[in-house]
Design a protein around this motif. Structure first.
Motif, mmCIF file in Angstrom:
data_model
loop_
_atom_site.group_PDB
_atom_site.id
_atom_site.type_symbol
_atom_site.label_atom_id
_atom_site.label_comp_id
_atom_site.label_asym_id
_atom_site.label_seq_id
_atom_site.Cartn_x
_atom_site.Cartn_y
_atom_site.Cartn_z
ATOM 1 N N THR A 13 0.838 -1.201 0.000
ATOM 2 C CA THR A 13 0.000 0.000 0.000
ATOM 3 C C THR A 13 0.870 1.247 0.000
ATOM 4 N N GLN A 14 0.305 2.322 -0.517
ATOM 5 C CA GLN A 14 0.992 3.606 -0.552
ATOM 6 C C GLN A 14 0.216 4.599 0.319
ATOM 7 N N SER A 15 0.877 5.666 0.673
ATOM 8 C CA SER A 15 0.251 6.672 1.534
ATOM 9 C C SER A 15 -0.904 7.347 0.801
ATOM 10 N N ASP A 18 -3.165 13.900 0.068
ATOM 11 C CA ASP A 18 -3.896 14.928 0.799
ATOM 12 C C ASP A 18 -5.267 15.143 0.159
ATOM 13 N N HIS A 114 -5.604 2.226 -0.938
ATOM 14 C CA HIS A 114 -4.232 2.727 -1.043
ATOM 15 C C HIS A 114 -3.339 1.852 -1.937
ATOM 16 N N SER A 163 0.073 9.438 -7.459
ATOM 17 C CA SER A 163 -1.246 9.639 -6.863
ATOM 18 C C SER A 163 -2.081 10.576 -7.720
#
Length: 234
Positions: A13-15, A18, A114, A163
């Motif tokens: 998973t990635q962050s 925002d 994510h 993202s």
């Protein structure tokens, strides 16, 4: 070691980005769906998903896929062989207009979990598989350029760019998946598109084309609502 690292990169998973980035990417996608002049170009990506949906479901239902053609006017054609009636043919016909919003919904689910890198790689793999079945030069060029964009972003850019690209692509499928059904409805109202997917389905099922148009609208709008909620974390 390399295999483990690749596996972790793909399925890890990635962050989460925002909230402002999610909103900005949604507005960016809206900006390439609403203006007519921009849509005439960006609609090519929706056509890829549309025809890819026809092709994927044709294969999944046991039909033989002869090829896919994508045209510069953003139309497309998927040719499959098999029984001219029955469930397989019906599902294949339904898959076109429903594929872009459903792909967007699936993409939104992956992003909510994510899995940004996994989404980018899955998109690249699907485009590569589709390329094998493309039967004209314009179609091949369109699919290659789209696949190259996903591949380059996934390999050469950082998390923030990945993202932004992934969220824009998913928003675009969700928002862009709504417009074609309205365009088809407008064409049919003025006597155009006599051999549209809705009309083919009407002949296959004896269910009025208007009901199939309603289904296309329902799938696209529900996918936008559900996918949008996932993307916004609601």
């Amino acid at each position: 070691m390399v295999t483990t690292s690749l596996w972790d990169r793909l399925f890890g998973t990635q962050s989460a980005p925002d909230e402002w980035l999610v909103i900005v990417t949604g507005l960016a996608a809206l900006a390439i769906v609403v203006p007519h002049r921009v849509w005439r170009i960006s609609r090519n990506a929706i056509t890829i998903a549309h025809e890819g949906g026809h092709g994927l479901v044709a294969l999944a239902t046991g039909r033989s896929l002869d090829g896919i053609r994508l045209h510069s006017d953003t139309s497309g054609l998927t040719v499959s062989r098999g029984k001219p009636t029955g469930v397989g043919m019906i599902l294949t016909a339904v898959a076109g207009y429903t594929a872009p919003p459903l792909l967007g919904l699936g993409g939104a689910w992956l992003l909510a979990a994510h899995h940004i890198t996994l989404l980018l790689w899955l998109a690249t793999a699907l485009l590569l598989a589709m390329l094998v079945m493309i039967r004209n030069a314009y179609g091949a060029l369109t699919v290659v350029l789209t696949g190259a964009a996903f591949l380059l972003v996934s390999w050469l850019t950082g998390p923030q760019v990945q993202s932004a690209f992934a969220y824009t692509a998913v928003w675009f499928l969700l928002l862009g998946g709504v417009r074609p059904a309205f365009e088809l409805q407008s064409k049919r109202r003025h006597g155009g598109a006599p051999d549209s997917d809705a009309d083919q389905l009407a002949r296959l099922t004896n269910v009025p084309a208007a009901m199939w148009l309603f289904l296309f609208h329902a799938v696209s709008v529900c996918s936008l609502i559900g996918g949008g909620r996932w993307l916004l974390g609601l």
